[in-house]
Motif scaffolding. Structure first.
Motif, PDB file in Angstrom:
ATOM      1  N   THR A 138      -1.565   8.169  -2.879  1.00  0.00           N
ATOM      2  CA  THR A 138      -2.291   8.375  -1.625  1.00  0.00           C
ATOM      3  C   THR A 138      -1.429   9.171  -0.651  1.00  0.00           C
ATOM      4  O   THR A 138      -0.193   9.195  -0.761  1.00  0.00           O
ATOM      5  CB  THR A 138      -2.642   7.021  -0.965  1.00  0.00           C
ATOM      6  OG1 THR A 138      -1.434   6.391  -0.513  1.00  0.00           O
ATOM      7  CG2 THR A 138      -3.359   6.094  -1.919  1.00  0.00           C
ATOM      8  N   SER A 140      -0.957   8.334   2.343  1.00  0.00           N
ATOM      9  CA  SER A 140      -0.111   7.342   3.032  1.00  0.00           C
ATOM     10  C   SER A 140       1.190   7.145   2.271  1.00  0.00           C
ATOM     11  O   SER A 140       2.273   7.106   2.867  1.00  0.00           O
ATOM     12  CB  SER A 140      -0.835   5.996   3.124  1.00  0.00           C
ATOM     13  OG  SER A 140      -1.934   6.082   3.991  1.00  0.00           O
ATOM     14  N   ASN A 169      -1.634   4.384   6.340  1.00  0.00           N
ATOM     15  CA  ASN A 169      -1.908   2.959   6.529  1.00  0.00           C
ATOM     16  C   ASN A 169      -0.814   2.000   6.058  1.00  0.00           C
ATOM     17  O   ASN A 169      -0.962   0.792   6.187  1.00  0.00           O
ATOM     18  CB  ASN A 169      -3.241   2.606   5.838  1.00  0.00           C
ATOM     19  CG  ASN A 169      -3.201   2.939   4.352  1.00  0.00           C
ATOM     20  OD1 ASN A 169      -2.158   2.808   3.718  1.00  0.00           O
ATOM     21  ND2 ASN A 169      -4.318   3.362   3.795  1.00  0.00           N
TER      22      ASN A 169
ATOM     23  N   THR B 136      -6.888  -1.286  -2.311  1.00  0.00           N
ATOM     24  CA  THR B 136      -5.892  -0.242  -2.127  1.00  0.00           C
ATOM     25  C   THR B 136      -5.819   0.532  -3.445  1.00  0.00           C
ATOM     26  O   THR B 136      -6.629   0.295  -4.340  1.00  0.00           O
ATOM     27  CB  THR B 136      -4.513  -0.845  -1.808  1.00  0.00           C
ATOM     28  OG1 THR B 136      -4.074  -1.599  -2.950  1.00  0.00           O
ATOM     29  CG2 THR B 136      -4.572  -1.769  -0.589  1.00  0.00           C
ATOM     30  N   GLU B 141       0.919  -0.673  -2.251  1.00  0.00           N
ATOM     31  CA  GLU B 141       0.053  -0.680  -1.068  1.00  0.00           C
ATOM     32  C   GLU B 141      -0.527  -2.070  -0.808  1.00  0.00           C
ATOM     33  O   GLU B 141      -0.698  -2.462   0.346  1.00  0.00           O
ATOM     34  CB  GLU B 141      -1.103   0.313  -1.253  1.00  0.00           C
ATOM     35  CG  GLU B 141      -0.706   1.764  -1.094  1.00  0.00           C
ATOM     36  CD  GLU B 141      -1.913   2.698  -1.015  1.00  0.00           C
ATOM     37  OE1 GLU B 141      -1.776   3.782  -0.429  1.00  0.00           O
ATOM     38  OE2 GLU B 141      -2.990   2.333  -1.538  1.00  0.00           O
ATOM     39  N   ASN B 326      -8.346   2.846   3.590  1.00  0.00           N
ATOM     40  CA  ASN B 326      -7.634   3.409   2.464  1.00  0.00           C
ATOM     41  C   ASN B 326      -8.597   4.378   1.775  1.00  0.00           C
ATOM     42  O   ASN B 326      -9.581   3.959   1.148  1.00  0.00           O
ATOM     43  CB  ASN B 326      -7.205   2.283   1.509  1.00  0.00           C
ATOM     44  CG  ASN B 326      -6.228   2.770   0.466  1.00  0.00           C
ATOM     45  OD1 ASN B 326      -6.507   3.746  -0.227  1.00  0.00           O
ATOM     46  ND2 ASN B 326      -5.092   2.111   0.356  1.00  0.00           N
ATOM     47  N   GLY B 329      -9.005   3.792  -1.849  1.00  0.00           N
ATOM     48  CA  GLY B 329      -9.012   2.367  -2.202  1.00  0.00           C
ATOM     49  C   GLY B 329     -10.428   1.842  -2.350  1.00  0.00           C
ATOM     50  O   GLY B 329     -11.196   1.845  -1.402  1.00  0.00           O
TER      51      GLY B 329
END
Lengths: 454, 454
Positions: A138, A140, A169, B136, B141, B326, B329
């Protein structure tokens, strides 16, 4: 001018301002209310739905999403499916690879290296010649890794971001994301600088001012003992309000950052992969050489793949003394998806298409600005646009309520966009790179109608 | 007894100790050396390869991986492809969904809720009745989110982990992962407790001792002003050394944690989804009720999907005042993959298979312990085994070199396992849940030969 958290019913800012409001449901069907109640119970209170009337999506193809009744929605927002939903080339690449191999990066795999090489070569200068790529799942995770590397390499902790930055996040990147709101605690060593607000600041001075701001904040970080590690910015300042011009802003900032021994991190999660039309990477429009580039969202057209490209010396000590292993990052299928996406962007000239169709849309939006007094500013490059709605053109007072109404008015007309900025008053329009002239016309007509109706 | 970083050539511990050593390459082909040099250049120094002779994998099916020459490797390690590589049901579920829809959780989608409900119901007690699920992409995560929630909910920062814990690669979870080594800085408010080392500690006392350790460390955290937020542990203590018994360890710990106002987080990234044979979740073997459960690796049999299941009140304030989104996610394809995996585990009775074939392997390993003096301890449940190699049975001194030789000896016999623990002397054996009796025989025969050869 800032009215944080005052008028957004759900208490959110930025991209969330178009969200469903649980206190405003009388217009919904019993089926929708059941779904929403069930969702609330099973996913908990942290999940949000888009729009005053949430959309149930059953399938998607190209630039269209379809609900269960077969209604067609024009997607002018979802950057992930940047090549269009269910793009056949990407779908087939993933389908084929799935049946062959899906494993991790601790075995030798040629396709992994081939894609890494192809990706690195898309960068200019030294980074394109000698950079290395690391894969995550991701954006993130990519930003989180960039922070870890920057802090480990410099031995410092201070990070500078823009005032309404969003970098992801995870705990570490949420702590450098002021757009998450006042209740989300920032890292003690993060400092903010004003975004390059081309609508309100004297355009010729923006770069100089930003560099001065950064200089001041570096001094403040040093004064507090953290030491300055890195400056990070979304190359299109997406959550600040989409300031895609002028493009002489980041180079003077990078100079100041380097002089102070810090790293310059270009967050291309939203602005990368051809979105801006003229360059594959948003920072290239600013003629700046980042130390680390992070990327994500459209990288696999929906498959979770993201990554960083960086100067290898930044990770020589990090790599030698720590392990970094991302179980799914760069797995065989992720690489097949990412390669299909990059191949398609290049071979189908999607950047050029973004530029061409983007010009048509920009022109149309400029016309709408002339037509509607409350359209204060129109900004855009490629297929990425910000349309700022204001209560008064002279005072430039953000008009969040009207932006909310326009976003939801478009949704009712089955055109999907969102809003961004600290006051959520800037329409954020981000169609797939495969948008045609006809789609652009339909979008502009819808926006015109929605603007007329508010 | 601890000899951190002394004998591992690459400077890594735990699962990395079987890694390729760039100073030991004379046995490799020119092709392999080229690949490795290219890899080093394109992926940088942070990437590691498995084994003294790295394996190039071209395809995989069921319990087998194949190199480009068509050589077959028995996979007794990769927990991600827990149903076997390219499992047809999962592959088809992903392939079908890819062509239909792949979008995010801000639109209404029934399949997302159906899977969330199915997943939540696999938990016992209150969590299974009223818990909520958040999705996620990676286990890192998931643990990162669990930490964010725990700290936000309690308003405290202190976290307690086991001495060689690994909870992931993001900044926040790396800072609570002592197994990453001395150069990876720990969070100032993280404290460690000894793992429940059933080989060295009096078994009847382990639970009480661990609870006492936790009590002491809570007091220490409070004394330093951080406040105690949560205890988190892998339910099989995978990176500590795989201590799957006794199972009366975590309940007394949870009691102490709750009394101090902290949360109990069960990290099921490695131990979940039926791995332990008797229960879908490792913590259930300990009859403990976690506040938060995190999961990942095998959840999508290779598709990047992970998540947390938690008490909804823990996120009521977090969810109201912060956004957590996310992008990938729980996207439509992730959910299709995860549902196919959970359906398969249940409908094909894979947990029962893990239990049955696991017993056969455990029996075989126990026989090997009788045969080889340096096999100090054999531990296992379901299809998850730790085989501890020691220099001396009485002194129980870890034998890292021999473990390294056995792992690589097995690799040369085309059987893939790894090693774990602070001294990387514990063989970590983790075959797919679809292992048959024949595969088990082949694995045991290979281990016997590899043990005999060192």
């Amino acid at each position: 001018m800032r009215q944080h958290n005052k008028t957004v019913p759900t208490g959110f800012r930025g991209d969330m301002a178009n969200g469903f409001n649980p206190n405003d449901t009388s217009h919904l069907t019993a089926d929708d209310l059941d779904h929403i109640a069930r969702r609330q119970r099973l996913l908990g209170p942290a999940y949000r739905l888009f729009y005053r009337s949430p959309v149930e999506i059953s399938r998607a193809k190209g630039v269209f999403l379809y609900d269960k009744h077969g209604n067609e929605y024009l997607d002018a927002y979802n950057n992930v499916a940047s090549l269009g939903h269910s793009h056949p080339r990407v779908v087939h690449a993933i389908q084929d690879q799935l049946g062959t191999l899906c494993t991790h990066t601790r075995y030798m795999q040629n396709q992994l290296l081939d894609y890494a090489e192809m990706l690195i070569r898309t960068f200019g200068g030294e980074l394109g010649r000698t950079g290395c790529a690391m894969f995550t799942c991701t954006g993130s995770e990519a930003n989180d890794l960039a922070l870890r590397v920057a802090r480990f390499f410099t031995g410092k902790t201070g990070i500078i971001v823009t005032a309404e930055a969003y970098h992801g996040n995870s705990g570490a990147v949420a702590a450098i994301s002021p757009s998450l709101g006042k209740k989300s605690t920032l890292d003690p060593y993060v400092r903010t600088v004003a975004a390059p607000d081309s609508y309100r600041l004297p355009v010729a001075e923006i770069g100089r001012r930003m560099a001065e701001d950064v200089t001041r904040q570096i001094a403040d970080i040093e004064r507090h003992g953290g030491g300055f590690a890195a400056f990070i910015a979304d190359s299109a300042f997406s959550s600040d309000g989409l300031y895609v011009d002028p493009v002489d802003v980041l180079a003077p900032v990078a100079e100041v950052v380097r002089r102070a021994g810090g790293l310059f991190i270009a967050d291309e999660v939203q602005s990368g992969f051809g979105r801006t039309g003229t360059h594959l990477w948003g920072h290239a429009r600013h003629s700046v050489q980042p130390d680390i580039v992070t990327m994500g969202k459209p990288m696999g057209n929906g498959y979770p793949v993201a990554g960083v490209v960086l100067r290898p010396e930044l990770v020589s000590e990090f790599g030698a003394s720590m392990r970094y292993f991302n179980t799914f990052g760069g797995n065989s299928v992720a690489i097949a998806a990412a390669k299909a996406v990059l191949d398609t962007i290049i071979e189908e000239h999607l950047m050029q298409n973004a530029s061409k169709i983007g010009s048509q849309i920009l022109e149309g939006l400029n016309d709408l600005q002339k037509k509607y007094e409350f359209v204060g500013d129109v900004r855009g490059t490629g297929l990425y646009f910000g349309v700022e709605l204001v209560k008064d053109r002279d005072l430039k007072i953000p008009d969040m309520d009207r932006a909310l109404a326009v976003v939801n008015g478009l949704r009712d007309r089955r055109i999907l966009i969102s809003a961004t900025g600290a006051d959520a008053h800037i329409l954020k329009i981000r169609p797939p790179l495969v948008f045609t002239s006809e789609h652009a016309g339909r979008l502009l007509e819808g926006i015109d109608q929605a603007l007329a109706a508010v």
